[in-house]
Design an enzyme around this catalytic site. Sequence first.
Site, PDB file in Angstrom:
ATOM      1  N   ASP B  25     -33.866 -22.157  13.313  1.00 18.99           N
ATOM      2  CA  ASP B  25     -32.836 -23.183  13.314  1.00 18.99           C
ATOM      3  C   ASP B  25     -32.256 -23.220  11.907  1.00 18.99           C
ATOM      4  O   ASP B  25     -32.878 -23.743  10.982  1.00 18.99           O
ATOM      5  CB  ASP B  25     -33.455 -24.526  13.704  1.00 18.99           C
ATOM      6  CG  ASP B  25     -32.464 -25.684  13.569  1.00 18.99           C
ATOM      7  OD1 ASP B  25     -31.286 -25.431  13.234  1.00 18.99           O
ATOM      8  OD2 ASP B  25     -32.880 -26.836  13.795  1.00 18.99           O
ATOM      9  N   LYS B  86     -23.815 -24.250   5.476  1.00 20.62           N
ATOM     10  CA  LYS B  86     -23.354 -24.080   6.857  1.00 20.62           C
ATOM     11  C   LYS B  86     -21.936 -24.620   7.055  1.00 20.62           C
ATOM     12  O   LYS B  86     -21.224 -24.192   7.959  1.00 20.62           O
ATOM     13  CB  LYS B  86     -24.322 -24.814   7.776  1.00 20.62           C
ATOM     14  CG  LYS B  86     -24.234 -24.445   9.233  1.00 20.62           C
ATOM     15  CD  LYS B  86     -25.361 -25.120   9.972  1.00 20.62           C
ATOM     16  CE  LYS B  86     -25.342 -24.847  11.444  1.00 20.62           C
ATOM     17  NZ  LYS B  86     -26.483 -25.524  12.096  1.00 20.62           N
ATOM     18  N   GLU B 185     -27.268 -24.493  19.784  1.00 17.81           N
ATOM     19  CA  GLU B 185     -28.310 -25.483  19.479  1.00 17.81           C
ATOM     20  C   GLU B 185     -28.619 -26.434  20.637  1.00 17.81           C
ATOM     21  O   GLU B 185     -29.790 -26.634  20.962  1.00 17.81           O
ATOM     22  CB  GLU B 185     -27.918 -26.266  18.211  1.00 17.81           C
ATOM     23  CG  GLU B 185     -28.110 -25.408  16.968  1.00 17.81           C
ATOM     24  CD  GLU B 185     -27.335 -25.893  15.755  1.00 17.81           C
ATOM     25  OE1 GLU B 185     -26.796 -27.019  15.790  1.00 17.81           O
ATOM     26  OE2 GLU B 185     -27.262 -25.150  14.766  1.00 17.81           O
ATOM     27  N   ASP B 207     -26.115 -33.761  20.145  1.00 17.42           N
ATOM     28  CA  ASP B 207     -26.719 -33.138  18.956  1.00 17.42           C
ATOM     29  C   ASP B 207     -25.885 -33.463  17.718  1.00 17.42           C
ATOM     30  O   ASP B 207     -24.822 -32.884  17.499  1.00 17.42           O
ATOM     31  CB  ASP B 207     -26.783 -31.621  19.188  1.00 17.42           C
ATOM     32  CG  ASP B 207     -27.400 -30.872  18.011  1.00 17.42           C
ATOM     33  OD1 ASP B 207     -27.696 -31.496  16.972  1.00 17.42           O
ATOM     34  OD2 ASP B 207     -27.587 -29.646  18.134  1.00 17.42           O
TER      35      ASP B 207
END
Lengths: 181, 624
Positions: B25, B86, B185, B207
């Site tokens: 992850d 990210k 994800e 999420d």
Amino acid sequence: MIDLSKNHFDLFGLPVAFVLDVAELSGRYRELQRVVHPDRFASASDQEQRLALQQATQVNEAFEILRDPLKRAIYLLQLQGVDTDQATATTRDAAFLMQQMELREALAETRSDPNPLARLDDLMRKIGAMLQSQVAELAVQLETGTPEQLESARESVSKMQFLNKLFNEAEALEAELEEAN
Amino acid sequence: MALLQIAEPGQSTAPHQHRLAAGIDLGTTNSLVASVRSGVAETLPDQQGRHLLPSVVRYTSDGVVVGEGARAASALDPDNTIVSVKRIIGRGLDDLRHIGGRLPYHFVDTDSAVPRIQTVVGPVSAVEVSAEILKNLAARAEVTLGGELSGVVITVPAYFDDAQRQATKDAAKLAGLKVFRLLNEPTAAAVAYGLDREAEGLHAIYDLGGGTFDISILRLNKGVFEVMATGGDSALGGDDFDHVLAEWIMQQAGIGPDADSGLLRTLMNKAREAKESLASDRVATIEVDVRGAAPWRGELSRETFNQLIDPLVRRTISACRRALRDAGVGAGEIADVVMVGGSTRTLYVREKVGEFFATEPLVDIDPDRVVAIGAALQADVLAGNKPEDEMLLLDVIPLSLGIETMGGLVEKIIPRNTTIPVARAQEFTTFKDGQTAMAVHVLQGERELVSDCRSLARFELRGIPPMVAGAARIRVTFAVDADGLLQVEAEELSQGVRASVEVKPSYGLTDQEIADMLRASIEHAGEDIAARRLAEQKVEAARVIEALQAALASDGDELLNDEERARVDGALEDLRKLAESAGEADAIKKGIEGLEKSCEFYVERRMNSNIRKAMAGHKVDEFE
């Protein structure tokens, strides 16, 4: 390769017909993907991975067409040599055209409505119901498949394309209103 | 001491050997690695027992520091310490100006389309920074599991576009990892929950991470996870809560927008602490030292905090509404809402999500770990450790793909939420008489205007035979693979001329740039490039041989006659000998291609046989 001469119905082992059991179709779709999906070949050779990719792509394409009543109807008409080109889509049904104009006006008016989202929701429901009734007509028209019935089916397809376009515009307006919110 | 085992030539040492695989992850704030051990998926801690690796990389003249050590230095050495990489990966400089908040880095101008951050060791790209995080986690996994990883599954936000996915895959390549699959994800979270509970039916995965928000609607049916719709915002997350809080503190404490980057970092940290404490306390106390002035001290109530973040939370709820519409289901049909991502610890988020779906959100798997656990389960399946496993994930593309047409408009070729893999073609024609070239501009997004969509690539189709306007027929084909990555091809049909295609990624690293980075990192490690390539090809040959032997063992007798079998066996033996004796990578590569060519008929026959078997249980007359 999956035999390309096979039509999409054959691929799923289903009879060539407009009326089908979507749950059954979905079940078979999952069974096919279990066999061909690239995830099944993640550790296999590049060649098998390429082949799996092609086949899973084809199974997805066939499923997409059979699952959706409008696409399924167009596909069935194509199999019988009836042209359903979107650019030449027409209908001679004056009452239908009148209704379309009214719906378009209603869509334009939602902007100035005090509660535009609720109004839009009503309108989209109405369009959805009209689409449903066209699907019911297609079931009859494509059942017998006489030349006259096929021509009616082609017209039903055109009507559904009109309605879908309107629905998409309503959706775009909804997204715009929500963003401005 | 145990005797070393030596296998007979041509035989795989252990055909059912458990292959080591991991799920990673790669998060905005923290990253994790997980693996399936003795049938249980769990996140792997470092030697100090910490599971979360802060996604922070610090470049110093003495080397690269990743994780806690780097985060501790972020306020002291902000220019060389990269956080939340990210948010930058797969983006161009123009995009970065639109991302909320301040990015405290010095970007350097280069010829490349990819922004580089200036550090003491020179300019670095987001791909390189991410590769450092991946290397750190892979090393942790290899130490813990005691061997080399055969491959990894890396998770990405469902809402990541093609450039962001490609960049993530490039980072893995740079880190020397084989990527089995890029997994969305929310889908990973669904796997972690679904397999745990054997829950059938419709589920929503909400999420909210540090920098990204995803909502996915899935149907789980007998081990098949079918994503019906996905939506979200790749630039909205808990960091934005921190930003609005930091701005509120600045306003209250009278700190101007010209504050230095060290103070800005401190404010962000204070904001994060306050946010976290409000998950249990009703009021948070904040203290900030302002250089050259008295320290500021203030209180933030939960109500004020809720007001501050309300517009952000509402944006997520709008995305939920759109996803439900795309899936064609109502909020009431959703059986469970699974909460994923550290930012779902914020109570106001849980409250609003619960209200919208009219159900109590599920929070019982640690929201920080659930994605890594799902990825590990998928990695285990993809490594081939569970040949009989029924699990299958069917995912979708999050954003529509199209090309630019006349007047700056976008013609959609693949609509969003189409199940992947998918291929679609559309025909276009020339605009002018005698036109021999055509510029193809590939875009991603939902809006009608080119300027509102994201530019993915531009290429030119040359060599179109001169004809009158509108006579040429150019077919543009879009193909999206199971990782969600796009390939585009264009072909002129009317005269059967296949024209050249050159794709230039708008925001990606070119193959050459990646090759250069890879070479630099290998040279840095003091390795020989030719030797490494040779070793890689030998591993590849072994993999191909093993796969083919396994296939022959399962159905070779059934599908091949004696003559065909002899041919396949002969080709197999040729490659085996070649891989043993060849001293050059290219020779082995050719050998592998040769084997694949001579066995093509067999591979296709196997696939068709499997399809027939899958449908054999059904007869057309079931419907009559």
